[in-house]
Design an enzyme around this catalytic site. Structure first.
Site, mmCIF file in Angstrom:
data_model
loop_
_atom_site.group_PDB
_atom_site.id
_atom_site.type_symbol
_atom_site.label_atom_id
_atom_site.label_comp_id
_atom_site.label_asym_id
_atom_site.label_seq_id
_atom_site.Cartn_x
_atom_site.Cartn_y
_atom_site.Cartn_z
ATOM 1 C CG HIS A 230 31.513 20.613 52.814
ATOM 2 N ND1 HIS A 230 32.366 19.753 52.005
ATOM 3 C CD2 HIS A 230 31.414 21.792 51.976
ATOM 4 C CE1 HIS A 230 32.497 20.101 50.706
ATOM 5 N NE2 HIS A 230 32.035 21.353 50.639
ATOM 6 C CG HIS B 216 31.552 10.203 48.343
ATOM 7 N ND1 HIS B 216 30.897 10.721 47.235
ATOM 8 C CD2 HIS B 216 32.664 11.271 48.772
ATOM 9 C CE1 HIS B 216 31.503 12.091 47.318
ATOM 10 N NE2 HIS B 216 32.443 12.261 48.184
ATOM 11 C CG ASP C 116 37.223 13.489 54.435
ATOM 12 O OD1 ASP C 116 38.290 14.507 53.931
ATOM 13 O OD2 ASP C 116 35.918 13.840 54.174
HETATM 14 N N1 CMC Z 1 29.958 3.059 58.058
HETATM 15 C C1 CMC Z 1 28.892 2.093 58.095
HETATM 16 N N2 CMC Z 1 27.792 2.075 57.351
HETATM 17 C C2 CMC Z 1 27.726 3.246 56.466
HETATM 18 C C3 CMC Z 1 28.429 4.358 56.298
HETATM 19 C C4 CMC Z 1 29.609 4.314 56.971
HETATM 20 N N3 CMC Z 1 30.466 4.901 56.694
HETATM 21 N N4 CMC Z 1 28.147 5.146 55.213
HETATM 22 C C5 CMC Z 1 26.933 4.336 54.824
HETATM 23 N N5 CMC Z 1 26.561 3.573 55.506
HETATM 24 C C6 CMC Z 1 25.329 2.609 55.226
HETATM 25 C C7 CMC Z 1 24.215 3.180 55.876
HETATM 26 O O1 CMC Z 1 24.089 2.695 57.260
HETATM 27 C C8 CMC Z 1 23.044 2.796 55.020
HETATM 28 O O2 CMC Z 1 23.007 1.311 55.333
HETATM 29 P P1 CMC Z 1 21.288 0.499 55.294
HETATM 30 O O3 CMC Z 1 21.092 0.757 53.877
HETATM 31 O O4 CMC Z 1 21.416 -0.939 55.896
HETATM 32 O O5 CMC Z 1 20.431 1.647 55.968
HETATM 33 C C9 CMC Z 1 23.839 2.359 53.542
HETATM 34 O O6 CMC Z 1 25.192 2.346 54.023
HETATM 35 C C10 CMC Z 1 23.718 3.713 52.737
HETATM 36 O O7 CMC Z 1 24.086 4.779 53.288
HETATM 37 P P2 CMC Z 1 23.440 6.337 53.282
HETATM 38 O O8 CMC Z 1 23.639 7.186 54.628
HETATM 39 O O9 CMC Z 1 21.976 6.304 52.465
HETATM 40 O O10 CMC Z 1 24.376 6.949 52.159
HETATM 41 P P3 CMC Z 1 24.514 8.460 51.938
HETATM 42 O O11 CMC Z 1 24.952 8.558 50.370
HETATM 43 O O12 CMC Z 1 23.359 9.297 52.122
HETATM 44 O O13 CMC Z 1 25.968 8.641 52.640
HETATM 45 C C11 CMC Z 1 28.017 9.501 53.627
HETATM 46 C C12 CMC Z 1 27.045 9.024 52.272
HETATM 47 C C13 CMC Z 1 29.364 10.111 53.370
HETATM 48 C C14 CMC Z 1 27.334 10.643 54.338
HETATM 49 C C15 CMC Z 1 28.095 8.293 54.373
HETATM 50 O O14 CMC Z 1 28.601 7.226 53.644
HETATM 51 C C16 CMC Z 1 28.844 8.422 55.734
HETATM 52 O O15 CMC Z 1 28.229 8.892 56.762
HETATM 53 N N6 CMC Z 1 30.211 8.352 55.826
HETATM 54 C C17 CMC Z 1 31.069 8.651 56.983
HETATM 55 C C18 CMC Z 1 31.369 10.038 57.050
HETATM 56 C C19 CMC Z 1 32.452 10.546 55.925
HETATM 57 O O16 CMC Z 1 33.355 9.664 55.787
HETATM 58 N N7 CMC Z 1 32.249 11.507 55.176
HETATM 59 C C20 CMC Z 1 33.128 12.045 54.235
HETATM 60 C C21 CMC Z 1 32.550 11.891 52.735
HETATM 61 S S1 CMC Z 1 33.763 12.544 51.456
HETATM 62 C C22 CMC Z 1 33.743 14.066 51.655
HETATM 63 C C23 CMC Z 1 34.100 14.750 50.437
HETATM 64 O O17 CMC Z 1 33.847 14.232 49.254
HETATM 65 O O18 CMC Z 1 34.016 16.216 50.472
#
Ligand code: CMC
Length: 456
Positions: free
Chosen positions: A296, A335, A391
């Protein structure tokens, strides 16, 4: 999650379509319901749809035997469950839109101040000039903490995490204001709201100075909210600290950008703990605790470390190949809600230059800018709708302000305090809310006979 407005609009559109189809009023009414057939019994149920949702409790009528509990919905991590109706923050993740009480974040960052946005979030409308002056004045005269709070903080180990100190000290405020538990008294609530907003920067700065091994600096009530925070953080031997207006403004904008983000993990923690009718200090301490988690409040630290590891522009292609192979993630990208450019990332990027003008440019900015450009040119990222989030650039600003990474979530917590308060206030005044108490699907053993220890 869809907003009230967009779901209402969609519902209205559906009803209009049904009428236009010539099906009459019955069909229009039927358009806003869900027909469910329980294949275990063959029975059919009609569940009303309102604001794009069905009520989970309406499922309870669906049962095989009269005396059974009834159907529940299973939703780990609340991926598709609205826990409240809220009029505070609207996000359209597909379009990259963030609005507070209807005002776009871009306009608030350009024209407003953090304390004005806090007022807007908490009371629902922009203040008049007189209201704003009174509000800022009240917050300014409550910035000091009881001397015992300072002494209590001094008791932490020399290298204590500032975030751990913040969780503890915000919670500890409840012991200094025992009447804060009268949460149904609007006057009592009001003074705690003022105190929380006023004292959060003081606690945060004390935690920072403690971590640095430096004497705590008392608030300077002649300075602005952000200016006073800079003074408490960085004042050394000078008699009066004069904050650089560019840093003051950039910090104020950072606080605005973090002010609220609807039902995220920490806000849900505040609402959940607050639903027990505990005092707001304790409820908001639970929000700080949730923000302590790396998923978070800690992603900006990970993004900064990633940029440092990449080190220079020549290493970007190899790094991106690794990300595409699935070796690691591009931190600060992607995100759960935004499937477009996070509007907060764009605004932070615009303020980076002002901070670098004062503090000197970070060599990592070039890496970040080029990394963003190449990722946004790459089909891997565009096809998955991965864009920079808040971030990606915030760590660079915090680093330029001279903050250690352990302070990054603390900065987030100061800004988010206004949102936590607004959401807490909305929750305690919402007659539909009760103590938060989810159900479970029990998967363990039952009806065992106790086995004496010598027979196990
Ligand atoms: N780099 C590379 N690939 C990614 C990334 C990334 N940062 N984020 C998602 N993907 C890919 C993931 O591997 C998946 O690919 P495939 O369909 O081939 O399996 C696809 O995109 C969908 O990803 P997901 O994990 O299902 O997406 P999610 O909505 O569950 O995850 C997230 C969202 C924020 C956890 C993720 O994008 C991530 O880990 N980002 C990096 C960490 C980050 O920057 N976090 C800060 C979020 S903003 C904080 C706030 O608003 O307070």
């Amino acid at each position: 999650m869809s907003s009230d407005r967009s779901t209402l609009e969609k519902a209205a559109r559906r009803a209009r379509r049904a009428l236009a189809d010539g099906a009459g009023e019955d069909a229009a009414a039927r358009a806003d319901s869900l027909t469910v057939t329980d294949n275990r019994t063959g029975k059919t149920y009609e569940l009303p749809i309102s604001e794009g949702t069905v009520r989970a409790l309406d499922l309870r009528q669906i049962k095989v035997e009269d005396d059974e509990f009834g159907l529940m919905s299973y939703d780990p991590a609340y991926m598709n469950t609205a826990s409240c109706r809220s009029a505070i923050t609207y996000i359209d993740g597909e379009a990259g839109v963030l609005q507070h009480r209807g005002y776009p974040i871009e306009q608030l960052c350009e024209k407003s101040s953090y304390l004005e946005v806090a007022y807007l979030l908490i009371y629902g409308a922009l203040p008049t000039r007189a209201q704003l002056e009174h509000w800022v004045g009240e917050i300014t005269i409550h910035t000091f903490v009881h001397e015992n709070v300072r002494d209590f903080m001094k008791g932490f180990r020399y290298d204590a995490s500032p975030m751990g100190m913040l969780v503890a000290s915000v919670g500890a405020l409840s012991t200094f204001y025992p009447d804060a538990n009268q949460i149904n008294d609007p006057e009592v609530r009001q003074i705690q709201i003022i105190r929380l907003l006023a004292k959060m920067p003081t606690l945060a700065a004390f935690a920072f100075r403690h971590n640095m091994g430096q004497p705590y600096v008392y608030p300077d009530n002649e300075l602005s909210y952000a200016g006073n925070f800079l003074s408490m953080m960085y004042k050394m031997t000078e008699l009066k600290y004069k904050p650089d207006p560019r840093l003051e403004r950039a910090l104020d904008v950072l606080f605005i950008l973090h002010a609220d983000h609807e039902q995220n993990a920490s806000t849900s923690a505040v609402r959940s703990v607050g639903s027990t009718q505990v005092d707001p200090y304790t409820a908001i301490a639970s929000g700080v605790a949730a923000l302590y988690g790396p998923l978070h409040g800690g992603a900006n630290e990970a993004a900064l470390r990633m940029l440092a590891r990449i080190g220079s522009v020549e290493n970007i292609p190899e790094f991106l190949e690794g990300v595409k192979r699935g070796d690691e993630r591009l931190m600060g990208f992607g995100h759960r809600v935004y499937k477009n450019y996070d509007p907060r990332a764009r605004i932070i990027r615009e303020h980076l230059d002002a901070v670098f003008e004062v503090r000197g440019k970070s060599p990592l900015l070039e890496v970040a800018t080029e990394l963003e450009k190449r990722a946004l040119d790459d089909e891997y990222f565009t096809s998955r709708k991965l864009y920079p989030n808040v971030d990606f650039y915030s760590g660079l600003i915090y680093e330029a302000l001279g903050l250690p990474v352990a302070m990054f979530p603390v900065m987030f917590a100061i800004g988010r305090t206004s949102g936590w308060i607004a959401q807490w206030l909305e929750m305690v005044q919402d007659s539909e809310q009760k103590i938060a108490r989810p159900r479970q699907i029990y998967t363990g053993a039952r009806d065992l006979d106790y086995v004496p220890i010598e027979r196990r």
